[in-house]
Design a protein around this motif. Structure first.
Motif, mmCIF file in Angstrom:
data_model
loop_
_atom_site.group_PDB
_atom_site.id
_atom_site.type_symbol
_atom_site.label_atom_id
_atom_site.label_comp_id
_atom_site.label_asym_id
_atom_site.label_seq_id
_atom_site.Cartn_x
_atom_site.Cartn_y
_atom_site.Cartn_z
ATOM 1 N N THR A 108 0.834 -1.206 0.000
ATOM 2 C CA THR A 108 0.000 0.000 0.000
ATOM 3 C C THR A 108 0.868 1.256 0.000
ATOM 4 O OG1 THR A 108 -1.746 -1.176 1.180
ATOM 5 C CG2 THR A 108 -1.845 1.232 1.207
ATOM 6 N N ASP B 28 2.467 1.666 -3.411
ATOM 7 C CA ASP B 28 1.544 2.269 -4.375
ATOM 8 C C ASP B 28 1.537 3.786 -4.241
ATOM 9 O OD1 ASP B 28 0.851 -0.293 -5.212
ATOM 10 O OD2 ASP B 28 -1.014 -0.340 -4.061
ATOM 11 N N GLU B 29 1.540 4.279 -3.012
ATOM 12 C CA GLU B 29 1.575 5.727 -2.755
ATOM 13 C C GLU B 29 2.856 6.341 -3.319
ATOM 14 O OE1 GLU B 29 2.376 8.458 1.146
ATOM 15 O OE2 GLU B 29 0.983 6.787 1.394
#
Length: 88
Positions: free
Chosen positions: A42, A45-46
């Motif tokens: 996650t 992805d950022e």
């Protein structure tokens, strides 16, 4: 090109859980790329969205990150907080 990616199936030989054997390679999938730089998928992805990590290469339907680009992006990272610390 070496052994394929697989999990050990000989559990009688060791009390340790099965581990994946990952051969060195240049293209990493999303989870591997995140693990390579030490963050969750996650968070990775950022980092891709905001440009701190490179975008992937698409090979037909396969999405891979170039390990050399990951190294370059890692080297270009600053702490981001503007504060110096004992490791600077």
């Amino acid at each position: 090109m070496g052994r394929p990616l697989h999990a050990s199936t000989d559990r009688k030989a060791s009390a340790e859980p099965a581990r994946l054997i990952i051969e060195p390679r240049r293209g990493l999938n999303r989870v591997e790329a995140a693990r390579y730089i030490g963050v969750s998928p996650t968070k990775y992805d950022e980092l891709v969205r905001d440009g701190r990590m490179p975008r992937p290469k698409r090979i037909d339907g396969c999405v891979r990150w170039d390990i050399r680009q990951l190294d370059a992006a890692w080297d270009a990272l600053d702490g981001g907080d503007g504060e110096s610390n004992e490791w600077d």
